[in-house]
Design a protein around this motif. Structure first.
Motif, PDB file in Angstrom:
ATOM      1  N   ILE A 271     -17.292  48.018  23.844  1.00 24.39           N
ATOM      2  CA  ILE A 271     -15.955  47.792  23.288  1.00 24.39           C
ATOM      3  C   ILE A 271     -14.879  48.308  24.248  1.00 24.39           C
ATOM      4  O   ILE A 271     -13.822  47.692  24.404  1.00 24.39           O
ATOM      5  CB  ILE A 271     -15.833  48.442  21.903  1.00 24.39           C
ATOM      6  N   ARG A 272     -15.154  49.420  24.914  1.00 25.66           N
ATOM      7  CA  ARG A 272     -14.196  49.927  25.902  1.00 25.66           C
ATOM      8  C   ARG A 272     -13.993  48.916  27.029  1.00 25.66           C
ATOM      9  O   ARG A 272     -12.860  48.668  27.463  1.00 25.66           O
ATOM     10  CB  ARG A 272     -14.681  51.264  26.469  1.00 25.66           C
ATOM     11  N   ALA A 273     -15.093  48.342  27.496  1.00 24.96           N
ATOM     12  CA  ALA A 273     -14.993  47.334  28.562  1.00 24.96           C
ATOM     13  C   ALA A 273     -14.269  46.086  28.050  1.00 24.96           C
ATOM     14  O   ALA A 273     -13.457  45.483  28.767  1.00 24.96           O
ATOM     15  CB  ALA A 273     -16.380  46.971  29.080  1.00 24.96           C
ATOM     16  N   MET A 274     -14.543  45.696  26.800  1.00 25.44           N
ATOM     17  CA  MET A 274     -13.883  44.523  26.227  1.00 25.44           C
ATOM     18  C   MET A 274     -12.396  44.780  26.035  1.00 25.44           C
ATOM     19  O   MET A 274     -11.558  43.900  26.298  1.00 25.44           O
ATOM     20  CB  MET A 274     -14.533  44.134  24.898  1.00 25.44           C
ATOM     21  N   ASP A 275     -12.038  45.969  25.586  1.00 22.62           N
ATOM     22  CA  ASP A 275     -10.622  46.318  25.439  1.00 22.62           C
ATOM     23  C   ASP A 275      -9.891  46.224  26.774  1.00 22.62           C
ATOM     24  O   ASP A 275      -8.752  45.742  26.847  1.00 22.62           O
ATOM     25  CB  ASP A 275     -10.477  47.737  24.876  1.00 22.62           C
ATOM     26  N   GLU A 276     -10.552  46.688  27.826  1.00 25.61           N
ATOM     27  CA  GLU A 276      -9.931  46.615  29.150  1.00 25.61           C
ATOM     28  C   GLU A 276      -9.742  45.163  29.575  1.00 25.61           C
ATOM     29  O   GLU A 276      -8.703  44.791  30.135  1.00 25.61           O
ATOM     30  CB  GLU A 276     -10.779  47.351  30.185  1.00 25.61           C
ATOM     31  N   ALA A 277     -10.751  44.318  29.312  1.00 26.97           N
ATOM     32  CA  ALA A 277     -10.655  42.905  29.673  1.00 26.97           C
ATOM     33  C   ALA A 277      -9.489  42.240  28.944  1.00 26.97           C
ATOM     34  O   ALA A 277      -8.741  41.449  29.538  1.00 26.97           O
ATOM     35  CB  ALA A 277     -11.965  42.189  29.350  1.00 26.97           C
ATOM     36  N   ILE A 278      -9.317  42.556  27.673  1.00 26.43           N
ATOM     37  CA  ILE A 278      -8.222  41.972  26.896  1.00 26.43           C
ATOM     38  C   ILE A 278      -6.880  42.509  27.372  1.00 26.43           C
ATOM     39  O   ILE A 278      -5.890  41.777  27.468  1.00 26.43           O
ATOM     40  CB  ILE A 278      -8.427  42.248  25.391  1.00 26.43           C
ATOM     41  N   THR A 284       0.131  37.665  29.561  1.00 23.99           N
ATOM     42  CA  THR A 284       0.330  38.288  28.253  1.00 23.99           C
ATOM     43  C   THR A 284       0.308  37.228  27.164  1.00 23.99           C
ATOM     44  O   THR A 284       1.084  36.267  27.199  1.00 23.99           O
ATOM     45  CB  THR A 284       1.675  39.041  28.216  1.00 23.99           C
ATOM     46  N   VAL A 285      -0.590  37.391  26.202  1.00 22.63           N
ATOM     47  CA  VAL A 285      -0.708  36.451  25.089  1.00 22.63           C
ATOM     48  C   VAL A 285      -0.954  37.228  23.805  1.00 22.63           C
ATOM     49  O   VAL A 285      -1.263  38.415  23.831  1.00 22.63           O
ATOM     50  CB  VAL A 285      -1.870  35.449  25.298  1.00 22.63           C
ATOM     51  N   LYS A 286      -0.803  36.531  22.692  1.00 22.27           N
ATOM     52  CA  LYS A 286      -1.165  37.105  21.407  1.00 22.27           C
ATOM     53  C   LYS A 286      -2.608  36.681  21.102  1.00 22.27           C
ATOM     54  O   LYS A 286      -2.869  35.521  20.779  1.00 22.27           O
ATOM     55  CB  LYS A 286      -0.219  36.604  20.315  1.00 22.27           C
ATOM     56  N   ALA A 287      -3.531  37.634  21.213  1.00 23.80           N
ATOM     57  CA  ALA A 287      -4.944  37.307  21.055  1.00 23.80           C
ATOM     58  C   ALA A 287      -5.240  36.712  19.678  1.00 23.80           C
ATOM     59  O   ALA A 287      -6.116  35.851  19.535  1.00 23.80           O
ATOM     60  CB  ALA A 287      -5.792  38.559  21.263  1.00 23.80           C
ATOM     61  N   ALA A 288      -4.507  37.142  18.673  1.00 25.50           N
ATOM     62  CA  ALA A 288      -4.760  36.665  17.319  1.00 25.50           C
ATOM     63  C   ALA A 288      -4.448  35.178  17.165  1.00 25.50           C
ATOM     64  O   ALA A 288      -4.874  34.556  16.183  1.00 25.50           O
ATOM     65  CB  ALA A 288      -3.925  37.473  16.316  1.00 25.50           C
ATOM     66  N   GLU A 289      -3.736  34.589  18.132  1.00 29.97           N
ATOM     67  CA  GLU A 289      -3.375  33.170  18.034  1.00 29.97           C
ATOM     68  C   GLU A 289      -4.325  32.268  18.814  1.00 29.97           C
ATOM     69  O   GLU A 289      -4.095  31.066  18.916  1.00 29.97           O
ATOM     70  CB  GLU A 289      -1.938  32.972  18.515  1.00 29.97           C
TER      71      GLU A 289
END
Length: 391
Positions: A271-278, A284-289
């Motif tokens: 999850i730490r690695a995934m958070d960094e990737a995001i 810059t984007v809204k991931a929820a969209e």
């Protein structure tokens, strides 16, 4: 996944060259190819000469518009770049189609800046020609947005970007948006910055392309990521990111009684690695969209498991609640756990709207300035109407 990469313009050619180096790295490290071929297309001879890895012949470094530009570029006039591509685009397509390995290609990847001339003008035209004449493969584009100083000081960069993005949205299957400014190193020289930026843009694609081409059992994951997964994910405006976590090369002693702890630690690291990737997405984007999302986790075989994949699936679903999610693992023995994340079919790409709105505003201001200049010229002409001339 195997690509044909086509760099358009100066920025696109340099970045395509970086993908060619990525392919050399895949050969050396993994014994496989991720590119069918790489090309650089430009109206400037000097830019083509400055490329180092793409083959140095006229079939791979393709000069277009020579009759008009005499090999000196189009001075950031994207409409001229588009006209040249309309005239000489067949030269590019015919060169691609003569490649005997074209049948191996899973997709075409065009690479260009949006604020320049040749690349931003030619990219939509070449994308359309590929769709019309090689229509059984998707066409993707990496669209590199202007630096902050270019956006603020060069009106043509804003206009070119808005026109390029709108045109690409009509023909490309997916457009990777890349914000140059996110990669700038404050203390580095311009040349070093550009080189480093190109490396950072290309890096997230490495494992993603390699994973589906692996044939070695020890490098095939429990949930393999192949070209089909990537193709089904990519649509419309897209962002890509990369995160990594260093791992001890010497494994710690294994304790069966602490399996619950091991799973918790692995999930936390993933999850730490995934958070960094995001956090490090290319724009810059809204991931929820995002309506589609994909991730690939790679690392030492002992650190990857179906439990980890399930935990990462669940976490990414929280981040992208509307998205269809695809994931996979890629066991490669190294001291790094890394993740590539793609968010695609973004419902609203704010950066695209920003350039559309800014270009519209600038166009109105430019029309006002042109009218003011015309009025002043008329006044001068009126004042001098009774003065004789020598002509």
């Amino acid at each position: 996944m195997k690509l044909v990469v086509i760099g358009l313009g100066q920025c696109g050619g340099r970045l395509a060259d970086e993908f060619a180096r990525l392919n050399l790295r895949a050969r050396q490290m993994r014994g496989l190819d991720v590119l069918v071929d790489a090309f650089a297309v430009n109206s400037d001879t000097t830019d083509l000469t400055g490329i180092t890895t793409i083959k140095a012949d006229h079939h791979h470094r393709i000069l277009i518009g020579a009759e008009l530009t005499r090999g000196h570029g189009v001075a950031k006039m994207s409409d001229v770049g588009a006209d040249i591509a309309l005239k000489d685009g067949d030269k590019v397509i015919d060169t691609l189609r003569r490649n005997p390995r074209l049948f191996e290609c899973d997709a075409f990847l065009l690479v260009t800046s949006t604020g320049g001339g040749t690349g931003s003008g030619a990219a939509p035209i070449i994308a359309r020609l590929l769709k019309e004449r090689v229509n059984d493969r998707p066409v993707y584009v990496i669209a590199v947005l202007p630096f902050e100083h270019e956006e603020e000081n060069e009106e043509h960069a804003v206009f070119n970007t808005a026109v390029c993005l709108k045109s690409l949205s009509e023909v490309a299957d997916a457009v990777f948006l890349v914000d140059n400014q996110r990669y700038v190193g404050k203390d580095a020289s311009v040349a070093r910055n550009i080189q480093r930026i190109n490396q950072l843009i290309a890096a997230p694609f490495f494992n993603l392309l390699c994973a589906g081409e692996e044939r070695k059992p020890k490098h095939i994951g429990a949930k393999t990521m192949d070209a089909g997964d990537i193709i089904q994910t990519l649509a419309g405006w897209t962002a890509i990111g990369y995160g990594q976590l260093l791992k001890p090369i010497i494994p710690l002693p294994h304790d069966e009684s602490r399996n619950f702890y091991k799973r918790g630690t692995a999930t936390e690291e993933g999850i730490r690695a995934m958070d960094e990737a995001i956090a490090e997405l290319s724009v810059t984007v809204k991931a929820a969209e995002a309506y589609r999302a994909l991730y690939l986790i790679s690392g030492p075989h002992k650190d990857l498991s179906l439990n980890l994949i399930q935990d990462l699936d669940a976490y990414l679903r929280l981040v992208c609640p509307q998205a269809t999610i695809r994931g996979g693992d890629y066991p490669v023995e190294k001291g790094v756990l890394d993740i590539t994340v793609i968010l695609s079919e973004l419902g609203e790409a704010e950066v695209v709207r920003h350039f559309y709105q800014k270009a519209t505003k600038l166009q109105r201001e430019q029309e006002s300035r042109q009218q003011a200049r015309a009025n002043k010229a008329n006044l001068a002409e009126e004042a001098g109407k009774d003065i004789p001339t020598l002509l």
